[in-house]
Each structure stands twice: as structure tokens, then as C-alpha cells.
Enzyme design. Structure first.
Site, PDB file in Angstrom:
ATOM      1  N   HIS A  52       0.840  -1.201   0.000  1.00  0.00           N
ATOM      2  CA  HIS A  52       0.000   0.000   0.000  1.00  0.00           C
ATOM      3  C   HIS A  52       0.870   1.244   0.000  1.00  0.00           C
ATOM      4  O   HIS A  52       1.947   1.269   0.581  1.00  0.00           O
ATOM      5  CB  HIS A  52      -0.970   0.014   1.186  1.00  0.00           C
ATOM      6  CG  HIS A  52      -0.319  -0.191   2.518  1.00  0.00           C
ATOM      7  ND1 HIS A  52       0.048  -1.441   2.970  1.00  0.00           N
ATOM      8  CD2 HIS A  52       0.039   0.682   3.478  1.00  0.00           C
ATOM      9  CE1 HIS A  52       0.596  -1.322   4.166  1.00  0.00           C
ATOM     10  NE2 HIS A  52       0.617  -0.043   4.496  1.00  0.00           N
ATOM     11  N   HIS A 105       0.651   5.304   1.023  1.00  0.00           N
ATOM     12  CA  HIS A 105      -0.091   6.310   1.786  1.00  0.00           C
ATOM     13  C   HIS A 105      -0.022   7.645   1.039  1.00  0.00           C
ATOM     14  O   HIS A 105       1.071   8.072   0.637  1.00  0.00           O
ATOM     15  CB  HIS A 105       0.560   6.554   3.151  1.00  0.00           C
ATOM     16  CG  HIS A 105       0.636   5.362   4.051  1.00  0.00           C
ATOM     17  ND1 HIS A 105      -0.188   5.205   5.146  1.00  0.00           N
ATOM     18  CD2 HIS A 105       1.439   4.274   4.041  1.00  0.00           C
ATOM     19  CE1 HIS A 105       0.127   4.074   5.778  1.00  0.00           C
ATOM     20  NE2 HIS A 105       1.111   3.488   5.129  1.00  0.00           N
TER      21      HIS A 105
HETATM   22  P1  5GP Z   1       1.907   0.395   7.354  1.00  0.00           P
HETATM   23  O1  5GP Z   1       1.861  -1.084   7.063  1.00  0.00           O
HETATM   24  O2  5GP Z   1       2.003   1.233   6.128  1.00  0.00           O
HETATM   25  O3  5GP Z   1       2.960   0.763   8.367  1.00  0.00           O
HETATM   26  O4  5GP Z   1       0.581   0.796   8.113  1.00  0.00           O
HETATM   27  C1  5GP Z   1      -0.678   0.229   7.842  1.00  0.00           C
HETATM   28  C2  5GP Z   1      -1.723   1.319   7.814  1.00  0.00           C
HETATM   29  O5  5GP Z   1      -2.993   0.683   7.720  1.00  0.00           O
HETATM   30  C3  5GP Z   1      -1.755   2.223   9.065  1.00  0.00           C
HETATM   31  O6  5GP Z   1      -1.684   3.574   8.632  1.00  0.00           O
HETATM   32  C4  5GP Z   1      -3.090   1.905   9.724  1.00  0.00           C
HETATM   33  O7  5GP Z   1      -3.674   3.032  10.300  1.00  0.00           O
HETATM   34  C5  5GP Z   1      -3.905   1.357   8.579  1.00  0.00           C
HETATM   35  N1  5GP Z   1      -4.902   0.356   8.966  1.00  0.00           N
HETATM   36  C6  5GP Z   1      -4.705  -0.671   9.828  1.00  0.00           C
HETATM   37  N2  5GP Z   1      -5.830  -1.413   9.929  1.00  0.00           N
HETATM   38  C7  5GP Z   1      -6.736  -0.850   9.097  1.00  0.00           C
HETATM   39  C8  5GP Z   1      -8.095  -1.182   8.759  1.00  0.00           C
HETATM   40  O8  5GP Z   1      -8.688  -2.148   9.248  1.00  0.00           O
HETATM   41  N3  5GP Z   1      -8.718  -0.368   7.855  1.00  0.00           N
HETATM   42  C9  5GP Z   1      -8.093   0.714   7.304  1.00  0.00           C
HETATM   43  N4  5GP Z   1      -8.795   1.447   6.435  1.00  0.00           N
HETATM   44  N5  5GP Z   1      -6.814   1.057   7.599  1.00  0.00           N
HETATM   45  C10 5GP Z   1      -6.145   0.283   8.483  1.00  0.00           C
END
Ligand code: 5GP
Length: 142
Positions: A103, A105
Site C-alpha cells: 500500500h 499512503h
Molecule cells: P503500514 O503497514 O504502512 O505501516 O501501516 C498500515 C496502515 O494501515 C496504518 O496507517 C493503519 O492506520 C492502517 N490500517 C490498519 N488497519 C486498518 C483497517 O482495518 N482499515 C483501514 N482502512 N486502515 C487500516
């Protein structure tokens, strides 16, 4: 590096097994809002095809994700009257990755306003709905 887990949270969102504030989709990508936004309008762009992160994604899927990321960034500038955009993308635990489906951001920024720390503040459903509506409208107008 681990493999791809079909039961990660974003795979479940893609299959419609978990809810999300969807903003956009095309044949290769899907966009929804982060539930713990670091700023209002914080969006996540993901490939529909399984990919753990930047290290294993197929180049064609990565290209589609980046094209959608640019669309979302441009729309976010308008939708949130932003002064800038922060793009983040994390790979593997040591790289800061928490959810293991690739993903990107996209975070709208205002002059002098720091990002909230990651995963500390769960946005209300009401605000997420309003922000998704604004971003979707800007994408549709583009
Ligand atoms: P990363 O893997 O990029 O460090 O972070 C994962 C991102 O996914 C975080 O910004 C967190 O807030 C978001 N996130 C985690 N669980 C969920 C979810 O169930 N739904 C959504 N829409 N975002 C999520």
C-alpha cells in the site's frame, strides 16, 4: 521475507469481508481511507493483485498503483485544500510495514501542521465518510 497472507486486513477489504471507506477503484487498483489518519484525507492505494510489498509486486501492478497514486494525490490537493502531499510506503517490519499487502499512503498536508503519529488516533465514521465523499468528488471532477 515472509510470503503473502490471503487473510491480511487489506485482502479482506478487497474481498468485501471487512468494511472500508472506499474512494476509487479500477481494474488493477483500489483506494480507501486509512482508519487512523495522520491528517484528514489520509488515503491508501493498493493493487488488487496479491503483493506483500515493493519487493515482490509485479511491475505492471506497481505501475498501476503509482498511476492511481498520482490521481489521488492531485485530487487530495483540491479536496482538502492542501498545500502539499506526503507519500509513504513501508516494506517489511524493519521498514515500518504493519499490514502485509502493498500500500501507498497519500497524506494531504497543510503548512506548519505536523503529521499525527502513526496508528494512534482512530477517526470517527462520520468524518471518514465526509472525507471519502470529498476525495471521491474531486477524483470524479478530474
Ligand atoms: P503500514 O503497514 O504502512 O505501516 O501501516 C498500515 C496502515 O494501515 C496504518 O496507517 C493503519 O492506520 C492502517 N490500517 C490498519 N488497519 C486498518 C483497517 O482495518 N482499515 C483501514 N482502512 N486502515 C487500516
Amino acid at each position: 521475507m515472509g510470503g503473502y497472507d490471503n487473510n491480511n486486513i487489506f485482502a479482506k477489504i478487497l474481498r468485501g469481508e471487512l468494511p472500508a471507506h472506499k474512494v476509487y477503484e479500477d481494474d488493477k487498483t483500489f483506494v480507501f481511507l486509512d482508519i487512523m489518519p495522520r491528517a484528514p484525507g489520509h488515503a491508501l492505494i493498493i493493487p488488487k493483485a496479491p503483493a506483500r510489498n515493493l519487493l515482490d509486486v509485479a511491475p505492471g501492478d506497481l505501475a498501476a498503483v503509482m498511476a492511481t497514486t498520482q490521481k489521488v494525490a492531485r485530487a487530495a490537493m483540491k479536496a482538502f485544500d492542501a498545500a502539499g502531499i506526503t507519500m509513504q510506503q513501508f516494506n517489511e517490519p524493519a521498514g515500518g510495514q504493519v499490514v502485509f499487502h502493498l500500500h501507498v499512503h497519500i497524506i494531504p498536508r497543510q503548512e506548519g501542521v505536523p503529521l499525527k503519529p502513526p496508528a494512534t488516533f482512530k477517526e470517527t465514521t462520520e468524518n471518514l465518510t465526509a472525507h471519502a465523499d470529498r476525495l471521491r468528488a474531486a477524483l470524479n471532477a478530474a
